[in-house]
Design a protein around this motif. Structure first.
Motif, mmCIF file in Angstrom:
data_model
loop_
_atom_site.group_PDB
_atom_site.id
_atom_site.type_symbol
_atom_site.label_atom_id
_atom_site.label_comp_id
_atom_site.label_asym_id
_atom_site.label_seq_id
_atom_site.Cartn_x
_atom_site.Cartn_y
_atom_site.Cartn_z
ATOM 1 N N ALA A 157 60.848 -49.649 60.794
ATOM 2 C CA ALA A 157 61.717 -49.091 61.839
ATOM 3 C C ALA A 157 62.551 -47.929 61.299
ATOM 4 O O ALA A 157 62.704 -46.905 61.981
ATOM 5 N N ALA A 158 63.079 -48.047 60.099
ATOM 6 C CA ALA A 158 63.870 -46.964 59.504
ATOM 7 C C ALA A 158 62.998 -45.728 59.290
ATOM 8 O O ALA A 158 63.418 -44.598 59.566
ATOM 9 N N ARG A 159 61.774 -45.925 58.836
ATOM 10 C CA ARG A 159 60.860 -44.805 58.615
ATOM 11 C C ARG A 159 60.466 -44.157 59.945
ATOM 12 O O ARG A 159 60.340 -42.937 60.040
ATOM 13 N N VAL A 160 60.259 -44.981 60.970
ATOM 14 C CA VAL A 160 59.903 -44.461 62.295
ATOM 15 C C VAL A 160 61.069 -43.646 62.868
ATOM 16 O O VAL A 160 60.847 -42.573 63.444
ATOM 17 N N ARG A 161 62.285 -44.119 62.698
ATOM 18 C CA ARG A 161 63.451 -43.354 63.189
ATOM 19 C C ARG A 161 63.511 -41.984 62.503
ATOM 20 O O ARG A 161 63.752 -40.957 63.154
ATOM 21 N N GLU A 162 63.265 -41.949 61.208
ATOM 22 C CA GLU A 162 63.292 -40.693 60.464
ATOM 23 C C GLU A 162 62.166 -39.777 60.940
ATOM 24 O O GLU A 162 62.365 -38.582 61.147
ATOM 25 N N LEU A 163 60.972 -40.328 61.139
ATOM 26 C CA LEU A 163 59.839 -39.537 61.622
ATOM 27 C C LEU A 163 60.097 -39.012 63.033
ATOM 28 O O LEU A 163 59.810 -37.850 63.338
ATOM 29 N N THR A 164 60.663 -39.829 63.882
ATOM 30 C CA THR A 164 60.987 -39.399 65.243
ATOM 31 C C THR A 164 61.953 -38.226 65.219
ATOM 32 O O THR A 164 61.772 -37.250 65.949
ATOM 33 N N ALA A 165 62.954 -38.282 64.358
ATOM 34 C CA ALA A 165 63.913 -37.184 64.235
ATOM 35 C C ALA A 165 63.206 -35.915 63.742
ATOM 36 O O ALA A 165 63.470 -34.811 64.245
ATOM 37 N N ARG A 166 62.316 -36.046 62.763
ATOM 38 C CA ARG A 166 61.581 -34.885 62.261
ATOM 39 C C ARG A 166 60.728 -34.250 63.349
ATOM 40 O O ARG A 166 60.677 -33.033 63.486
ATOM 41 N N LEU A 167 60.014 -35.102 64.097
ATOM 42 C CA LEU A 167 59.123 -34.577 65.141
ATOM 43 C C LEU A 167 59.893 -33.918 66.272
ATOM 44 O O LEU A 167 59.439 -32.931 66.850
ATOM 45 N N SER A 168 61.070 -34.448 66.593
ATOM 46 C CA SER A 168 61.849 -33.864 67.694
ATOM 47 C C SER A 168 62.524 -32.568 67.265
ATOM 48 O O SER A 168 62.919 -31.768 68.110
ATOM 49 N N ALA A 169 62.647 -32.327 65.956
ATOM 50 C CA ALA A 169 63.270 -31.104 65.458
ATOM 51 C C ALA A 169 62.290 -29.934 65.449
ATOM 52 O O ALA A 169 62.700 -28.792 65.237
ATOM 53 N N ARG A 170 61.000 -30.214 65.667
ATOM 54 C CA ARG A 170 59.985 -29.138 65.634
ATOM 55 C C ARG A 170 60.065 -28.263 66.839
ATOM 56 O O ARG A 170 60.334 -28.607 67.907
#
Length: 145
Positions: free
Chosen positions: A132-145
């Motif tokens: 879940a922590a990794r998914v939250r970080e990935l979600t933030a990265r993808l939304s910053a694109r």
């Protein structure tokens, strides 16, 4: 008359989560990503040697956080799934996926509490929380694109 192609629609990134059996970690990651990102990310999961069913403990601990993966079924990694992905995330050390056309591949070496003698539902909660922590970080990265 055909409608013109809408070229102004934003690209929706797609993520393919992969583990060996596609019954536990990759299903958990996919379910958690769907919860975290909603329609902002297309999500798929697959296994290099898929099992027969979703791991019952994985499903149980995801239900605790409002994610239901009980209707999911393990499926194999296919060329089409790989080609459709903008990012491939491999969970664990055992699964290997060859990317298509330079698609980035990340490997998440997730927490493995069983190596510390922690098993059962307690183990699965720790795995869930790590993913879940990794998914939250990935979600933030993808939304910053």
């Amino acid at each position: 008359m055909t409608e013109p192609l809408d070229t102004t629609a934003p690209h929706v990134p797609s993520v393919l989560f992969v583990c060996v059996k596609n019954g536990g970690k990759s299903q958990m990651a996919a379910g958690l990503m769907r919860q975290a990102a909603g329609d902002a990310v297309r999500v798929a999961s697959a296994g290099t040697r898929p099992g027969d069913a979703v791991n019952a403990l994985s499903a149980e601990v995801l239900r605790e956080v409002g994610v239901d993966i009980t209707r999911e079924r393990p499926q194999p990694v296919t060329d089409a799934l790989v080609a459709d992905a903008d990012l491939i995330v491999v969970l664990g050390r055992e699964a290997v996926v060859e990317p298509a056309d330079g698609t980035p591949v990340e490997t998440w070496e997730t927490d493995e509490p069983s190596e510390r003698g922690i098993d059962g539902v307690e183990r699965m909660r720790l795995v869930r929380d790590d993913i879940a922590a990794r998914v939250r970080e990935l979600t933030a990265r993808l939304s910053a694109r």
